[in-house]
Design an enzyme around this catalytic site. Structure first.
Site: not given
Length: 101
Positions: A67-68
């Protein structure tokens, strides 16, 4: 079996060229930049993956999720593990650390 956290170094060495790499960031972020070979999955895609994976090979394949920053990917990795997948990894530091590596 539960998921494992994997460092960027180990990911590059062991799994980058053989695992299913799932990017769970939003579509716009994915198109701005992603890990080569990654596919962008929404929540619906994760559910579809679970429902359509029936063979031993599908359930045992290596899957790396990012993800981020590495937080949301741990939740998705845990969810997949709880639903019978065996070789699930969450990329430590997510895409932001990947860009810096």
């Amino acid at each position: 079996m539960s998921f494992q956290d994997i460092s960027i170094k180990d990911f590059k060495k062991r799994l980058q060229h053989k695992a299913l790499i799932i990017d769970i960031r939003d579509e716009e972020s994915y198109y701005k930049g992603n890990i080569l070979g990654a596919v962008n999955y929404s929540y619906k895609d994760i559910i579809k993956l679970i429902k359509e994976s029936h063979t031993k090979e599908e359930i045992n394949r290596d899957i790396v999720i990012y993800c981020y920053h590495g937080n949301s990917s741990r939740k998705v990795a845990s969810f997949l593990s709880e639903n019978g997948f065996n070789n699930i990894y969450s990329l430590i530091g997510g895409f932001s650390d990947w860009q810096d590596s």
